[in-house]
Write a protein that holds these residues in place. Structure first.
Motif, short mmCIF file in Angstrom:
data_model
loop_
_atom_site.label_atom_id
_atom_site.label_comp_id
_atom_site.label_asym_id
_atom_site.label_seq_id
_atom_site.Cartn_x
_atom_site.Cartn_y
_atom_site.Cartn_z
N SER A 47 0.84 -1.19 0.00
CA SER A 47 0.00 0.00 0.00
C SER A 47 0.88 1.25 0.00
N GLY A 48 0.47 2.26 -0.75
CA GLY A 48 1.19 3.53 -0.77
C GLY A 48 2.45 3.50 -1.60
N LYS A 51 1.05 2.65 -6.96
CA LYS A 51 0.39 1.90 -8.03
C LYS A 51 -0.76 2.69 -8.66
N SER A 52 -1.59 3.30 -7.81
CA SER A 52 -2.72 4.07 -8.36
C SER A 52 -2.21 5.28 -9.14
N LEU A 53 -1.14 5.90 -8.66
CA LEU A 53 -0.59 7.06 -9.38
C LEU A 53 -0.11 6.65 -10.77
N GLN A 97 -10.03 2.53 -8.56
CA GLN A 97 -9.93 1.81 -7.29
C GLN A 97 -11.12 2.13 -6.39
N1 LIG Z 1 -2.46 14.25 -4.47
C1 LIG Z 1 -1.36 13.82 -3.80
N2 LIG Z 1 -0.52 14.71 -3.20
C2 LIG Z 1 0.58 14.29 -2.55
N3 LIG Z 1 0.94 13.00 -2.43
C3 LIG Z 1 0.15 12.08 -2.99
C4 LIG Z 1 -1.04 12.43 -3.71
N4 LIG Z 1 -1.63 11.29 -4.18
C5 LIG Z 1 -0.84 10.28 -3.74
N5 LIG Z 1 0.22 10.73 -3.05
C6 LIG Z 1 1.28 9.91 -2.43
O1 LIG Z 1 1.78 9.03 -3.40
C7 LIG Z 1 2.08 7.76 -2.82
C8 LIG Z 1 1.51 6.66 -3.66
O2 LIG Z 1 0.09 6.64 -3.60
P1 LIG Z 1 -0.82 5.60 -4.41
O3 LIG Z 1 -2.24 5.91 -4.12
O4 LIG Z 1 -0.41 5.58 -5.84
O5 LIG Z 1 -0.41 4.21 -3.74
P2 LIG Z 1 -0.97 2.74 -4.03
O6 LIG Z 1 0.21 1.89 -4.31
O7 LIG Z 1 -2.04 2.80 -5.07
O8 LIG Z 1 -1.58 2.33 -2.63
P3 LIG Z 1 -2.85 1.37 -2.29
O9 LIG Z 1 -2.37 -0.03 -2.49
O10 LIG Z 1 -3.14 1.67 -0.87
O11 LIG Z 1 -3.98 1.75 -3.21
C9 LIG Z 1 1.56 7.80 -1.40
O12 LIG Z 1 2.68 7.92 -0.55
C10 LIG Z 1 0.69 9.03 -1.34
O13 LIG Z 1 0.81 9.66 -0.09
#
Ligand SMILES: Nc1ncnc2c1ncn2[C@@H]1O[C@H](COP(=O)(O)OP(=O)(O)OP(=O)(O)O)[C@@H](O)[C@H]1O
Ligand code: NI
Length: 307
Positions: A47-48, A51-53, A97
């Motif tokens: 998590s974090g 991936k979503s980014l 998601q």
């Molecule tokens: N709008 C934003 N401004 C600042 N930081 C952000 C923003 N969106 C995401 N982040 C940071 O980018 C990082 C990656 O976030 P992301 O949502 O892509 O993770 P993830 O791998 O999809 O997690 P999960 O498995 O929980 O969905 C995180 O540390 C988050 O705090």
């Protein structure tokens, strides 16, 4: 043929740290990824990790304060903001998601019908609802009237019906009971077998292995390995990166062995390899320099010592 190529993708945010002080925080670093026609590439990682980014960068829907560098190509041509806007929702479709992406003020049938371009919207919507076992009355309902699992099937309906050639599915199965989740994965495989390319983000490695062609392992904002699905077997010896091996061994059905330490936060990254502080086989050079992605045994890896 490669459908999507992502080269040296980095994404940063500007953080305001009191007063006029600004800090640029990089959350995705120098990421490389490629998806071929009819392929399912699963993206796994904690998590974090970003991936979503990555999904949002491909769709061109990063938040306004994000800065992106690097390049993407779709079917061999540059995928810039204008092209993303033109293809989004049609050729390239997102299964988001969060079910909050549904419009709360529009019936779900109307939302799904809006994605149909060339055929009869109502006929297509009813067909896809039947496929996802959504009863006919559901088309007139609003998102707040649906269960989480139903809302998720509505999101999947939208992607399926759009005739997309590339689907980015960000955790398509949570909230679905076991059978519905398996059915969803089977349907994604079916779409891929019809030639659609799919990037599937998931926490569920085990399920991903049933349908994926390749698995990209994400750690602290970058892909550290792209493995073949068959590499996730036995004690993980065929996997290339120590993090992939640790992730595999941490699964309950394997050794259930926890990985010591925590993933570094964006803005507090180690100078060398991002995994070095937790890596059992890290050597001195791992702490100084960041390894580039390189090819190894039919996959890719970002580790100096993988062989
Ligand atoms: N709008 C934003 N401004 C600042 N930081 C952000 C923003 N969106 C995401 N982040 C940071 O980018 C990082 C990656 O976030 P992301 O949502 O892509 O993770 P993830 O791998 O999809 O997690 P999960 O498995 O929980 O969905 C995180 O540390 C988050 O705090
Ligand atoms: Ni996410």
């Amino acid at each position: 043929m490669s459908v999507l190529e992502v080269e040296h993708l980095s994404v940063s945010f500007t953080r305001y740290t009191g007063g006029l002080q600004q800090q640029k925080v990089e959350v995705i670093h120098d990421l490389q990824l490629r998806i071929d026609e009819g392929q399912i590439v699963a993206v796994v990682g904690s998590s974090g990790s970003g991936k979503s980014l990555l999904a949002h960068a491909i769709m061109g829907i990063l938040p306004g304060n994000a800065v992106m560098t690097g390049s993407m190509r779709y079917k061999g041509e540059p995928l810039n903001a204008a092209r993303q806007a033109a293809l989004r929702g049609h050729e390239i479709s997102l299964v988001p998601q969060s079910v909050n992406y549904l419009d709360p003020l529009m019936s779900v049938g109307a939302q799904v019908r809006a994605s149909v371009k060339h055929k009869d919207p109502l006929t297509e919507q009813r067909k896809v609802f039947e496929r996802y076992q959504l009863a006919q009355g559901v088309e007139r309902q609003y998102p707040f009237q649906l269960s989480g699992g139903m809302a998720r099937r509505v999101l999947l309906s939208t992607a399926t019906i759009s005739g997309a050639r590339l689907i980015v599915a960000d955790e398509p199965t949570p909230g679905l009971h076991h059978e519905a989740a398996q059915e969803t994965l089977r349907q994604l495989r079916e779409l891929a077998d019809e030639g659609c390319s799919i990037l599937m983000i998931t926490h569920d490695i085990e399920s991903a292995l049933h349908i994926a062609d390749k698995v990209a392992v994400f750690y602290a904002g970058t892909i550290v390995e792209v493995a073949l699905t068959a590499d996730f077997a036995g004690d993980g010896q065929r996997l290339r990166h120590p993090y992939s091996q640790a992730l595999w061994q941490a699964l309950p059905q394997n050794e259930f062995k926890p990985i010591p330490g925590v993933q570094p936060l964006p803005g507090e990254l180690p100078a060398g390899c991002l995994f070095a502080p937790r890596c059992a086989v890290a050597a001195a050079d791992c702490c100084d320099k960041r390894p580039d992605m390189r090819e190894l045994r039919g996959g890719t890896v970002r580790c100096f010592h993988a062989s």
